[in-house]
Design an enzyme around this catalytic site. Structure first.
Site, PDB file in Angstrom:
ATOM      1  N   CYS B 111       0.796  -1.233   0.000  1.00 54.67           N
ATOM      2  CA  CYS B 111       0.000   0.000   0.000  1.00 54.67           C
ATOM      3  C   CYS B 111       0.828   1.282   0.000  1.00 54.67           C
ATOM      4  CB  CYS B 111      -0.943  -0.008   1.200  1.00 54.67           C
ATOM      5  SG  CYS B 111      -2.055  -1.432   1.172  1.00 54.67           S
ATOM      6  N   HIS B 245      -3.829   7.041   2.541  1.00 56.78           N
ATOM      7  CA  HIS B 245      -4.157   5.743   1.959  1.00 56.78           C
ATOM      8  C   HIS B 245      -5.596   5.397   2.334  1.00 56.78           C
ATOM      9  CE1 HIS B 245      -4.232   1.632   0.813  1.00 56.78           C
ATOM     10  NE2 HIS B 245      -4.104   1.154   2.037  1.00 56.78           N
ATOM     11  N   ASN B 275     -10.393  -0.457  -0.822  1.00 57.92           N
ATOM     12  CA  ASN B 275      -8.934  -0.337  -0.701  1.00 57.92           C
ATOM     13  C   ASN B 275      -8.284  -0.936  -1.943  1.00 57.92           C
ATOM     14  OD1 ASN B 275      -6.222  -0.644  -0.084  1.00 57.92           O
ATOM     15  ND2 ASN B 275      -6.565  -1.483   1.970  1.00 57.92           N
TER      16      ASN B 275
END
Lengths: 72, 320
Positions: B111, B245, B275
């Protein structure tokens, strides 16, 4: 003393009156899901300057306070 | 001399999968997913390839930079795994774009990949080894989640975000933390059939300890951002946007509260895309940029956390 502090943290987080929280209150009864519990753990870690590893057996306010006492 | 971002782009698969769609085959509900994550729907590929998505995002970024693919001399591609184990996605994208690249490579940092890619681009641009660096972050998480595990598959989506980076003076600070740990978050490799292997080769999926990762995320965001701001004699009040994020709305809300900043400084789109690992920040950056929200001279914080475990924070002085 620990129980009172934990109760105060929970009351502030849930925006409820501390008198509504007892040692027997479960997190579920207080409307706390697993991520709320993490937020509470982080607040407790700051307040008591400890590191808490949660386990699923700690499911009431009283058990949490007792567990904190073993770390102090 | 450092870099500046001169163009942004993004691409999402057409297929929308809502929480209601998931509740048809999983023991879950829209209310459960929404209250715990903020996610309402996500995009999932069906007949597109990763390369199709990546190309679309790349062209968006190149066009918004007023460049042509022939101006791109370097590609950094961030992904957990491309359409092939080899060749790399950066090589395949170079061919699609017909870009005259000197340097191409894929990175696998999870990520935080976009901010690691920015740091790499900064090095190449500063050393004058590259002029216009294309960074593409493209992730197809739908290939790795177990669609029978309600605790993980609801969280993720597929998507691509891209930027073009060139010489400039945007970078104020960039910092990472790395702490190797596969215990709480990971994806097992695809099965092999080696007759010599003594390990379990059956297919396994993405796994995550949600509580541990939530705690890691909230603590690292606040710590990394506060430290980065202090190093540069800045306060959260000086920042126009915090582009975090996009993993969970409650992580974003928790960070917002701890930094004591208003809602409008924390744009989010995870309710629509879930996500998408390293793609979340460049997709969101593209949305914010295309809406014209970031003004010349605005200070913008990018912050990511994820598998590794890694965390990454970057402060930019936006030059438009």
């Amino acid at each position: 003393m620990t129980l009172e502090k934990v109760t105060a943290i929970l009351a502030e987080y849930k925006e409820m009156d501390a008198s509504e929280i007892t040692a027997e209150s479960t997190f579920e009864e207080l409307g706390l899901d697993s991520l709320d519990v993490v937020e509470i753990v982080m607040k407790i870690e700051d307040e008591f300057n400890i590191t808490l590893e949660m386990n699923s057996e700690i499911n009431t306010v009283g058990k949490l306070a007792d567990f904190i006492d073993t770390l102090l | 001399m450092s870099f500046k971002i001169i163009g942004t782009g993004s691409a999402l698969p057409e297929k929308v999968v809502t929480n209601f769609d998931l509740a048809e085959f999983l023991d879950t509900s829209d209310e459960w997913i929404r209250t715990r994550t903020g996610i309402i729907e996500r995009r999932v590929i069906n007949n597109e390839s990763m390369l199709d998505l990546a190309e679309k995002a790349a062209l968006g970024a190149i066009n918004s930079a007023n460049l042509k693919p022939s101006d791109i001399d370097m590609i950094i591609f961030s992904t957990l795994q491309g359409d092939y184990v080899t060749p790399s996605m950066s090589c395949l994208l170079q061919k699609r774009l017909n870009a005259p690249c000197q340097h191409v490579f894929d990175i696998n940092i999870g990520c935080s990949g976009f901010i690691f890619a920015l740091d790499l681009a900064d090095s190449y641009v500063s050393l004058k080894k590259a002029k216009n660096v294309l960074i593409v972050c493209c992730e197809i998480l739908s290939r790795f989640v177990n669609w029978q595990d309600r605790s993980t598959c609801v969280l993720f989506g597929d998507g691509a975000g891209a930027v073009v980076v060139s010489e400039g003076e945007s970078l104020i600070d960039i910092k990472f933390t790395i702490s190797g740990n596969a215990e709480h978050l990971g994806i097992h490799p695809v099965a092999g059939n080696s007759p010599f292997s003594e390990s379990d080769q059956s297919r396994k999926w993405l796994y995550m300890n949600g509580q541990e990762i939530y705690k890691f995320a909230v603590e690292s965001i606040t710590r990394d951002i506060k430290e980065a701001l202090e190093r540069n004699s800045l306060s959260p009040d000086d920042i126009a946007y915090f582009i975090l994020h996009q993993a969970n709305l409650r992580i974003i809300n928790s960070a917002k509260q701890k930094l004591n900043q208003p809602d409008e400084k924390f744009p989010h789109n995870l309710e629509r895309y879930g996500n998408t690992s390293s793609a979340t920040i460049p997709i969101l950056l593209d949305e914010v940029n295309r809406k014209g929200l970031i003004k010349n001279g605005d200070k913008v914080v990018l912050d990511a956390f994820g598998s590794g475990l890694t965390t990454a924070v970057c402060i930019l002085n936006w030059i438009s």
